[in-house]
Design a protein around this motif. Structure first.
Motif, PDB file in Angstrom:
ATOM      1  N   MET A 192      33.565  81.380 -22.044  1.00  0.00           N
ATOM      2  CA  MET A 192      32.387  80.780 -22.961  1.00  0.00           C
ATOM      3  C   MET A 192      31.085  81.005 -22.127  1.00  0.00           C
ATOM      4  SD  MET A 192      34.631  77.434 -23.840  1.00  0.00           S
ATOM      5  CE  MET A 192      34.773  76.608 -22.100  1.00  0.00           C
ATOM      6  N   ASP A 240      27.287  80.638 -24.201  1.00  0.00           N
ATOM      7  CA  ASP A 240      26.878  79.392 -24.455  1.00  0.00           C
ATOM      8  C   ASP A 240      26.794  78.614 -23.207  1.00  0.00           C
ATOM      9  OD1 ASP A 240      26.164  76.690 -25.116  1.00  0.00           O
ATOM     10  OD2 ASP A 240      26.926  76.753 -27.099  1.00  0.00           O
ATOM     11  N   CYS A 261      28.862  75.011 -23.400  1.00  0.00           N
ATOM     12  CA  CYS A 261      30.037  75.287 -23.465  1.00  0.00           C
ATOM     13  C   CYS A 261      30.766  75.439 -21.939  1.00  0.00           C
ATOM     14  CB  CYS A 261      30.641  76.304 -24.176  1.00  0.00           C
ATOM     15  SG  CYS A 261      30.331  75.927 -25.953  1.00  0.00           S
ATOM     16  N   SER A 262      30.136  76.360 -21.174  1.00  0.00           N
ATOM     17  CA  SER A 262      30.675  76.834 -19.906  1.00  0.00           C
ATOM     18  C   SER A 262      30.455  75.823 -18.784  1.00  0.00           C
ATOM     19  CB  SER A 262      30.054  78.136 -19.711  1.00  0.00           C
ATOM     20  OG  SER A 262      28.487  78.204 -19.349  1.00  0.00           O
ATOM     21  N   ASN A 266      39.125  76.382 -21.053  1.00  0.00           N
ATOM     22  CA  ASN A 266      39.596  76.546 -22.545  1.00  0.00           C
ATOM     23  C   ASN A 266      40.553  77.724 -22.519  1.00  0.00           C
ATOM     24  OD1 ASN A 266      39.881  76.102 -25.137  1.00  0.00           O
ATOM     25  ND2 ASN A 266      37.732  76.405 -25.515  1.00  0.00           N
ATOM     26  N   CYS A 324      34.184  72.763 -26.973  1.00  0.00           N
ATOM     27  CA  CYS A 324      33.924  73.906 -27.843  1.00  0.00           C
ATOM     28  C   CYS A 324      35.010  74.491 -28.145  1.00  0.00           C
ATOM     29  CB  CYS A 324      33.190  74.820 -26.634  1.00  0.00           C
ATOM     30  SG  CYS A 324      31.420  74.438 -26.194  1.00  0.00           S
ATOM     31  N   LYS A 325      35.931  73.723 -28.844  1.00  0.00           N
ATOM     32  CA  LYS A 325      37.326  74.077 -29.609  1.00  0.00           C
ATOM     33  C   LYS A 325      37.509  72.765 -30.692  1.00  0.00           C
ATOM     34  CE  LYS A 325      40.496  71.931 -26.337  1.00  0.00           C
ATOM     35  NZ  LYS A 325      41.671  72.287 -25.391  1.00  0.00           N
ATOM     36  N   HIS A 341      30.812  80.316 -31.867  1.00  0.00           N
ATOM     37  CA  HIS A 341      31.412  80.648 -30.768  1.00  0.00           C
ATOM     38  C   HIS A 341      32.780  81.187 -31.429  1.00  0.00           C
ATOM     39  CE1 HIS A 341      29.072  76.887 -29.921  1.00  0.00           C
ATOM     40  NE2 HIS A 341      28.773  77.668 -29.065  1.00  0.00           N
ATOM     41  N   TRP A 387      35.323  82.211 -30.358  1.00  0.00           N
ATOM     42  CA  TRP A 387      36.594  82.059 -29.708  1.00  0.00           C
ATOM     43  C   TRP A 387      37.308  80.759 -30.488  1.00  0.00           C
ATOM     44  CZ3 TRP A 387      32.238  81.291 -26.852  1.00  0.00           C
ATOM     45  CH2 TRP A 387      31.709  80.153 -26.525  1.00  0.00           C
TER      46      TRP A 387
END
Length: 267
Positions: free
Chosen positions: A75, A78, A81-82, A88, A132-133, A200, A202
C-alpha cells in the motif's frame, strides 16, 4: 361541416392519448443517476404469512483442498494507508478450519408467494472503508434496500460499483477523509456486484441484491441461516467470488429447520 369537425376532434383526442405513453416512462432514474428502477418483475406481495408456521434453512459452506498463503498487499502508493492501516492481505479466500466465509447464500426459486414476499424496509447495510479496505468484504441487501457507504480512514477513498444487469446503473463517488456517509439504493437483483476504489486498486468488495428477503452471507466459520420461510420446496444457491455458484433443492417443513451444506473446491 359538423362531420369534418367531429373527425378533427377525434383525431386530436387520439393523438393526446398516444403522446402520454412514452417508452422512456418505463425506466425511471434517480436524481443523481446512480440507481435505476426497471419494472421487469411484479411488485412485492402483500400476503401475510403465519409466523408460527415458518421454517428456516441453516448450513455450513465447506472448503476442500488447499489455498495459497494470503498475499500481503503493498500500500506504499498512499502514505496514509502504509503508515496507519497495518498489514493488509487479499481476501479472495476466507478459509478457517476448512470452512468458507464470505459466501452469499440465497433462495433462487421457490413457491410464487414466497418469491414475491415483501416486508418492512430494512435499515441500510453498512459498507465501511477501514484500514484501506472495504469492511465487510461481502454484503447483501434485499431489492429496494440501501447501502450506507462510509469512510473511516484519514485518506480520500472512492466507491465504484460495476453492475452487469440491464437497468442497474454504476455508482462512482468519492469520499473525503472521514467524510459524511452516502446512502445508495439498489433496485435490481444481482449477485456479486464488484466494488472498487479508483484511488487504491487493491481495494475490492462485493454487493449482492436479493429478489426476496431470504438470503445470508456466511460468517468466518462458514455458517449461515435463512429464516422466515413458508413451507415448500426451494432452490438454494451459494455463490463465491472466485469459485462460482452451486445450487441444491431443499424442502422446508412448517416450523421446521432444514440442513443444507455446500462444499467448494479450489480451482
Amino acid at each position: 361541416m359538423r362531420r369534418i369537425c367531429g373527425w378533427l376532434m377525434a383525431a386530436a383526442i387520439a393523438a393526446a392519448g398516444l403522446s402520454g405513453c412514452k417508452p422512456s416512462d418505463a425506466v425511471k432514474h434517480s436524481g443523481d443517476g446512480n440507481t435505476a428502477t426497471v419494472p421487469t418483475t411484479p411488485p412485492a406481495s402483500t400476503v401475510q404469512f403465519d409466523k408460527a408456521t415458518l421454517g428456516m434453512v441453516t448450513g455450513t459452506i465447506r472448503f476442500v483442498g488447499k489455498t495459497a498463503e494470503p498475499v500481503k498487499i503493498d500500500m506504499s502508493m498512499d502514505p496514509v494507508c502504509s503508515m496507519t492501516a497495518g498489514d493488509n492481505f487479499a481476501e479472495q479466500y476466507a478459509v478457517k478450519g476448512g470452512k468458507l466465509g464470505n459466501v452469499y447464500v440465497y433462495i433462487k426459486s421457490g413457491p410464487p408467494a414466497a418469491m414475491l414476499a415483501g416486508g418492512p424496509t430494512p435499515a441500510p447495510v453498512v459498507l465501511d472503508q477501514v484500514g484501506c479496505k472495504y469492511v465487510p468484504h461481502v454484503i447483501a441487501v434485499v431489492r429496494g434496500g440501501s447501502v450506507e457507504f462510509r469512510n473511516s480512514d484519514s485518506t480520500m477513498h472512492n466507491i465504484h460499483t460495476m453492475p452487469t444487469v440491464v437497468g442497474s446503473q454504476p455508482i462512482d463517488i468519492s469520499q473525503g477523509p472521514k467524510g459524511a456517509p452516502q446512502v445508495k439504493q439498489f433496485n435490481q437483483p444481482e449477485v456479486m456486484i464488484p466494488v472498487r476504489c479508483n484511488n487504491h486498486p487493491w481495494m475490492n468488495a462485493f454487493i449482492n441484491v436479493s429478489a426476496t428477503p431470504f438470503f445470508a452471507v456466511t460468517d468466518a466459520d462458514g455458517h449461515f441461516g435463512i429464516t422466515g420461510l413458508p413451507a415448500g420446496t426451494y432452490t438454494l444457491a451459494a455463490v463465491h467470488e472466485k469459485l462460482g455458484e452451486q445450487t441444491m433443492t431443499v424442502t422446508v417443513e412448517p416450523k421446521g429447520t432444514t440442513k443444507a451444506d455446500f462444499s467448494f473446491s479450489a480451482k
